[in-house]
Design a protein around this motif. Structure first.
Motif, short mmCIF file in Angstrom:
data_model
loop_
_atom_site.label_atom_id
_atom_site.label_comp_id
_atom_site.label_asym_id
_atom_site.label_seq_id
_atom_site.Cartn_x
_atom_site.Cartn_y
_atom_site.Cartn_z
N GLY A 288 0.79 -1.23 0.00
CA GLY A 288 0.00 0.00 0.00
C GLY A 288 0.82 1.28 0.00
O GLY A 288 0.25 2.36 -0.15
N ALA A 289 2.13 1.17 0.16
CA ALA A 289 2.96 2.38 0.26
C ALA A 289 3.02 3.13 -1.06
O ALA A 289 2.97 4.37 -1.08
N ARG A 290 3.13 2.43 -2.17
CA ARG A 290 3.21 3.11 -3.47
C ARG A 290 1.90 3.80 -3.81
O ARG A 290 1.90 4.90 -4.38
N GLY B 97 0.56 12.76 -3.86
CA GLY B 97 0.84 13.74 -4.91
C GLY B 97 -0.41 14.27 -5.58
O GLY B 97 -0.47 15.44 -5.96
N VAL B 98 -1.43 13.42 -5.69
CA VAL B 98 -2.66 13.84 -6.36
C VAL B 98 -3.42 14.88 -5.54
O VAL B 98 -3.97 15.84 -6.08
N VAL B 99 -3.44 14.69 -4.21
CA VAL B 99 -4.22 15.60 -3.34
C VAL B 99 -3.74 17.05 -3.44
O VAL B 99 -4.55 17.96 -3.69
N PRO B 100 -2.44 17.35 -3.26
CA PRO B 100 -2.03 18.76 -3.40
C PRO B 100 -2.20 19.30 -4.81
O PRO B 100 -2.45 20.49 -5.00
N LEU B 101 -2.08 18.43 -5.82
CA LEU B 101 -2.30 18.86 -7.20
C LEU B 101 -3.74 19.34 -7.39
O LEU B 101 -3.98 20.43 -7.94
N ILE B 102 -4.70 18.56 -6.90
CA ILE B 102 -6.11 18.93 -7.03
C ILE B 102 -6.43 20.16 -6.18
O ILE B 102 -7.12 21.08 -6.64
N LEU C 21 4.71 20.66 -8.02
CA LEU C 21 5.18 19.67 -7.05
C LEU C 21 4.24 18.47 -6.98
O LEU C 21 4.68 17.32 -6.99
N GLY C 22 2.93 18.74 -6.92
CA GLY C 22 1.97 17.66 -6.87
C GLY C 22 1.99 16.80 -8.12
O GLY C 22 1.89 15.57 -8.05
N LEU C 23 2.15 17.44 -9.28
CA LEU C 23 2.21 16.70 -10.54
C LEU C 23 3.44 15.80 -10.59
O LEU C 23 3.36 14.63 -10.98
N ALA C 24 4.60 16.34 -10.18
CA ALA C 24 5.83 15.53 -10.17
C ALA C 24 5.71 14.38 -9.19
O ALA C 24 6.14 13.25 -9.47
N TRP C 25 5.12 14.65 -8.03
CA TRP C 25 4.95 13.62 -7.01
C TRP C 25 4.03 12.52 -7.52
O TRP C 25 4.32 11.32 -7.39
N ALA C 26 2.89 12.91 -8.09
CA ALA C 26 1.93 11.93 -8.60
C ALA C 26 2.54 11.12 -9.75
O ALA C 26 2.31 9.91 -9.87
N ALA C 27 3.33 11.80 -10.59
CA ALA C 27 3.97 11.09 -11.71
C ALA C 27 4.95 10.04 -11.20
O ALA C 27 5.04 8.93 -11.75
N SER C 28 5.70 10.36 -10.14
CA SER C 28 6.64 9.38 -9.58
C SER C 28 5.88 8.19 -8.98
O SER C 28 6.30 7.04 -9.11
N GLY C 29 4.75 8.46 -8.32
CA GLY C 29 3.94 7.37 -7.78
C GLY C 29 3.36 6.50 -8.87
O GLY C 29 3.31 5.27 -8.73
N LEU C 30 2.89 7.13 -9.95
CA LEU C 30 2.35 6.37 -11.08
C LEU C 30 3.44 5.53 -11.73
O LEU C 30 3.20 4.39 -12.14
N TYR C 31 4.64 6.08 -11.80
CA TYR C 31 5.77 5.33 -12.37
C TYR C 31 6.08 4.10 -11.52
O TYR C 31 6.32 3.00 -12.05
N LEU C 32 6.08 4.26 -10.20
CA LEU C 32 6.35 3.13 -9.31
C LEU C 32 5.31 2.02 -9.48
O LEU C 32 5.64 0.83 -9.46
N LEU C 33 4.06 2.42 -9.66
CA LEU C 33 3.00 1.42 -9.79
C LEU C 33 3.02 0.75 -11.17
O LEU C 33 2.91 -0.48 -11.26
#
Length: 201
Positions: A75-77, A84-89, A121-133
């Motif tokens: 569940g960590a990823r 990342g999605v929350v601050p982006l929205i 920042l939120g977009l970069a964070w969400a993109a890294s999470g999406l990449y990990l998944l």
């Protein structure tokens, strides 16, 4: 698999979800306080103390989520992606619906241009999470021994307790009285104007 091992394995997964949900929830709380524009014109130091507290909480939660990802907790990823999605929205919403400053007479806790940085920042964070998944990076490894299960359970327990106990202690702690000093004479709270000093232990 023996029944005891099965129960232990389920306990481990439960602790892992708690260990990633607790810092995620705290980070979302800090995001709300940091990103939501608030009028700070009449506040002490322009809300700087509240800003520092939220930034410190945000940084600690980020560290907790990063540790959970590196330890490969279940569940960590997903929690990293949501973080990342929350601050982006939120930043996009307030960028569109930024409150009126009454022709420059109001000062807000976050400027409209700062919301642009939060979106990036939120977009970069969400993109890294999406990449990990999507790339299956840092995914949880199968547990092959009782020792490994015990160590991972201990790590999950430490993270869960740290991010649940710390907010509870902060909430339940009584605020200092007005104009408080300790017995050595060190000032502990603000004193605006003449007033009676309160000595606290």
């Amino acid at each position: 698999m023996p029944r005891l091992s099965t129960l232990w394995f389920r306990l481990y997964h439960l602790l892992c979800w708690v260990a990633v949900a607790a810092p995620l929830a705290l980070k979302i709380h800090c995001d709300l306080n940091l990103i939501t524009p608030r009028s700070i014109g009449g506040t002490l130091f322009g809300g700087a103390i509240d800003l520092q507290l939220n930034l410190a909480g945000w940084a600690l939660c980020t560290l907790g989520l990063a540790l959970a990802v590196l330890i490969r907790m279940p569940g960590a990823r997903l929690a990293w992606l949501i973080a990342g999605v929350v601050p982006l929205i939120l930043a996009a919403w307030w960028r569109i619906n930024y409150p009126d400053d009454a022709d420059g007479n109001l000062i807000f806790s976050i400027q409209d241009w700062e919301l642009d940085y939060m979106m990036v920042l939120g977009l970069a964070w969400a993109a890294s999470g999406l990449y990990l998944l999507r790339r299956q990076r840092l995914r949880p490894r199968p547990i092959t021994s009782t020792t490994a299960l015990a160590l991972r359970t201990l790590c999950a327990l430490i993270l869960a307790v740290a991010f649940i106990l710390a907010p509870l202690l902060t909430i339940t702690r009584k605020p200092l009285p007005y104009c408080a000093f300790d017995r050595a004479g060190k000032q502990l709270s603000l004193c605006l104007g003449p007033g009676t000093r309160v000595i606290v232990d």
